[in-house]
Enzyme design. Structure first.
Site, PDB file in Angstrom:
ATOM      1  N   HIS A 120       4.788  -4.845   9.748  1.00 39.19           N
ATOM      2  CA  HIS A 120       5.478  -4.275  10.910  1.00 39.19           C
ATOM      3  C   HIS A 120       5.302  -5.204  12.097  1.00 39.19           C
ATOM      4  O   HIS A 120       4.359  -5.996  12.156  1.00 39.19           O
ATOM      5  CB  HIS A 120       4.886  -2.914  11.310  1.00 39.19           C
ATOM      6  CG  HIS A 120       4.855  -1.901  10.227  1.00 39.19           C
ATOM      7  ND1 HIS A 120       5.922  -1.106   9.907  1.00 39.19           N
ATOM      8  CD2 HIS A 120       3.852  -1.531   9.383  1.00 39.19           C
ATOM      9  CE1 HIS A 120       5.595  -0.291   8.927  1.00 39.19           C
ATOM     10  NE2 HIS A 120       4.357  -0.542   8.576  1.00 39.19           N
ATOM     11  N   HIS A 129       2.476   3.758   1.998  1.00 39.99           N
ATOM     12  CA  HIS A 129       2.816   3.774   3.417  1.00 39.99           C
ATOM     13  C   HIS A 129       2.818   5.187   3.991  1.00 39.99           C
ATOM     14  O   HIS A 129       3.136   6.154   3.299  1.00 39.99           O
ATOM     15  CB  HIS A 129       4.202   3.156   3.624  1.00 39.99           C
ATOM     16  CG  HIS A 129       4.343   1.800   3.009  1.00 39.99           C
ATOM     17  ND1 HIS A 129       3.913   0.657   3.637  1.00 39.99           N
ATOM     18  CD2 HIS A 129       4.841   1.405   1.810  1.00 39.99           C
ATOM     19  CE1 HIS A 129       4.154  -0.391   2.856  1.00 39.99           C
ATOM     20  NE2 HIS A 129       4.707   0.039   1.743  1.00 39.99           N
ATOM     21  N   ASP A 159      -0.084  -4.025   6.178  1.00 39.04           N
ATOM     22  CA  ASP A 159      -0.660  -3.463   7.405  1.00 39.04           C
ATOM     23  C   ASP A 159      -2.103  -3.893   7.609  1.00 39.04           C
ATOM     24  O   ASP A 159      -2.807  -3.320   8.442  1.00 39.04           O
ATOM     25  CB  ASP A 159      -0.581  -1.933   7.360  1.00 39.04           C
ATOM     26  CG  ASP A 159       0.839  -1.424   7.534  1.00 39.04           C
ATOM     27  OD1 ASP A 159       1.778  -2.218   7.349  1.00 39.04           O
ATOM     28  OD2 ASP A 159       1.007  -0.230   7.845  1.00 39.04           O
ATOM     29  N   HIS A 208       0.852  -1.190   0.000  1.00 37.38           N
ATOM     30  CA  HIS A 208       0.000   0.000   0.000  1.00 37.38           C
ATOM     31  C   HIS A 208       0.883   1.234   0.000  1.00 37.38           C
ATOM     32  O   HIS A 208       2.116   1.121   0.022  1.00 37.38           O
ATOM     33  CB  HIS A 208      -0.928  -0.003   1.217  1.00 37.38           C
ATOM     34  CG  HIS A 208      -0.230   0.041   2.551  1.00 37.38           C
ATOM     35  ND1 HIS A 208       0.564  -0.992   3.025  1.00 37.38           N
ATOM     36  CD2 HIS A 208      -0.196   1.000   3.518  1.00 37.38           C
ATOM     37  CE1 HIS A 208       1.045  -0.671   4.216  1.00 37.38           C
ATOM     38  NE2 HIS A 208       0.607   0.529   4.533  1.00 37.38           N
ATOM     39  N   HIS A 230      -7.163  -0.766   5.921  1.00 34.30           N
ATOM     40  CA  HIS A 230      -6.125   0.093   6.502  1.00 34.30           C
ATOM     41  C   HIS A 230      -5.981   1.333   5.640  1.00 34.30           C
ATOM     42  O   HIS A 230      -5.909   2.453   6.133  1.00 34.30           O
ATOM     43  CB  HIS A 230      -4.812  -0.680   6.595  1.00 34.30           C
ATOM     44  CG  HIS A 230      -3.629   0.170   6.957  1.00 34.30           C
ATOM     45  ND1 HIS A 230      -3.525   0.825   8.163  1.00 34.30           N
ATOM     46  CD2 HIS A 230      -2.504   0.483   6.259  1.00 34.30           C
ATOM     47  CE1 HIS A 230      -2.384   1.515   8.196  1.00 34.30           C
ATOM     48  NE2 HIS A 230      -1.756   1.320   7.043  1.00 34.30           N
ATOM     49  N   ASP A 255       4.342   5.541   7.234  1.00 37.63           N
ATOM     50  CA  ASP A 255       5.327   5.526   8.326  1.00 37.63           C
ATOM     51  C   ASP A 255       6.764   5.367   7.846  1.00 37.63           C
ATOM     52  O   ASP A 255       7.692   5.434   8.626  1.00 37.63           O
ATOM     53  CB  ASP A 255       5.004   4.418   9.325  1.00 37.63           C
ATOM     54  CG  ASP A 255       4.631   3.111   8.642  1.00 37.63           C
ATOM     55  OD1 ASP A 255       5.066   2.897   7.487  1.00 37.63           O
ATOM     56  OD2 ASP A 255       3.902   2.324   9.247  1.00 37.63           O
ATOM     57  N   HIS A 256       6.955   5.102   6.555  1.00 32.93           N
ATOM     58  CA  HIS A 256       8.306   5.054   6.007  1.00 32.93           C
ATOM     59  C   HIS A 256       8.244   5.377   4.518  1.00 32.93           C
ATOM     60  O   HIS A 256       7.174   5.311   3.907  1.00 32.93           O
ATOM     61  CB  HIS A 256       8.961   3.675   6.230  1.00 32.93           C
ATOM     62  CG  HIS A 256       8.365   2.587   5.388  1.00 32.93           C
ATOM     63  ND1 HIS A 256       7.305   1.817   5.816  1.00 32.93           N
ATOM     64  CD2 HIS A 256       8.667   2.137   4.141  1.00 32.93           C
ATOM     65  CE1 HIS A 256       6.993   0.944   4.875  1.00 32.93           C
ATOM     66  NE2 HIS A 256       7.799   1.115   3.845  1.00 32.93           N
TER      67      HIS A 256
END
Length: 226
Positions: free
Chosen positions: A171, A59, A131, A57, A113, A61-62
């Protein structure tokens, strides 16, 4: 099948290498920009040619390493259908199969998500859930067009896979590395109730935004070009 699980300590992100030893073709799932040199070194050491970078997807967070890996290896950047990533080489649809040598990697639509999310099932045994499904948890649904009810339905779809299917999440924040469909059906605390209970739980988590969300989302919509 040659398989490696790789980890980025800053963002608690797992990157996965799946390769066919006979042909030397390889795919990386959810690469991280800070770990590109690590990934390139591993590919070289193992004598592999990177064919695909697969994103579960967009992202928050990074930042993805796809753009840099594509520059170095001429691999193809693959995103889920509907993801707003114009620079991707192509998108994949639900049920589509990508071949890495003799290995089949099936895309499984798992939105919730985010509104565009894929899990990837390699050779029917290794499920890379991004996720959507974590070990004893799941991804949040409170931004990027997330929807708790949709995520519940996506997880139930994954729960119909064989119980021995290995679950490898995008994660983990507690040092866990792998689970199974059977374990998550039995022990995942977020999936103990029905759909209504799950939606209520997810709508009331009140989590802080990911630290890198303002940087990561636009960068990942540009394939990691920063």
């Amino acid at each position: 099948m040659l398989f490696r699980q790789l980890f980025d300590y800053e963002t608690y992100t797992y990157t996965y290498l799946v390769a066919d030893p006979e042909s030397g073709e390889a795919a990386l799932i959810d690469p991280v920009i800070e770990q590109v040199e690590r990934d390139l070194k591993l590919l070289q050491e193992l004598g592999l040619t990177l064919k695909y970078c697969l994103e579960t997807h967009v992202h928050a967070d990074h930042v993805t390493g796809t753009s840099r890996l594509r520059e170095k290896t001429n691999c193809l950047g693959i995103v889920p259908q509907g993801a707003e990533v114009a620079c991707a080489d192509r998108s994949v649809t639900d049920g589509e199969v990508l071949n890495v040598g003799s290995i089949e990697i099936q895309a499984i639509a798992t939105p919730g998500h985010t509104d565009s999310h894929m899990a990837f099932l390699a050779n029917g045994t290794h499920l890379f859930t991004g996720d959507a499904l974590f070990i004893r948890g799941c991804g949040r649904t409170d931004f990027q067009s997330g929807d708790a009810g949709t995520l519940y339905d996506s997880i139930q779809k994954l729960f119909r896979l064989p119980p021995e299917t290995l679950v490898y999440p995008g994660h983990d924040y507690r040092g866990q590395m792998v689970s199974t469909i059977a374990e998550e059906k039995q022990f995942n605390p977020r999936l103990k109730g029905d759909r209504q209970a799950f939606v209520h739980l997810m709508d009331n988590l009140n989590l802080p935004d990911p630290k890198k969300i303002m940087e990561a989302v636009p960068a990942n919509q540009a394939c990691g070009n920063v």
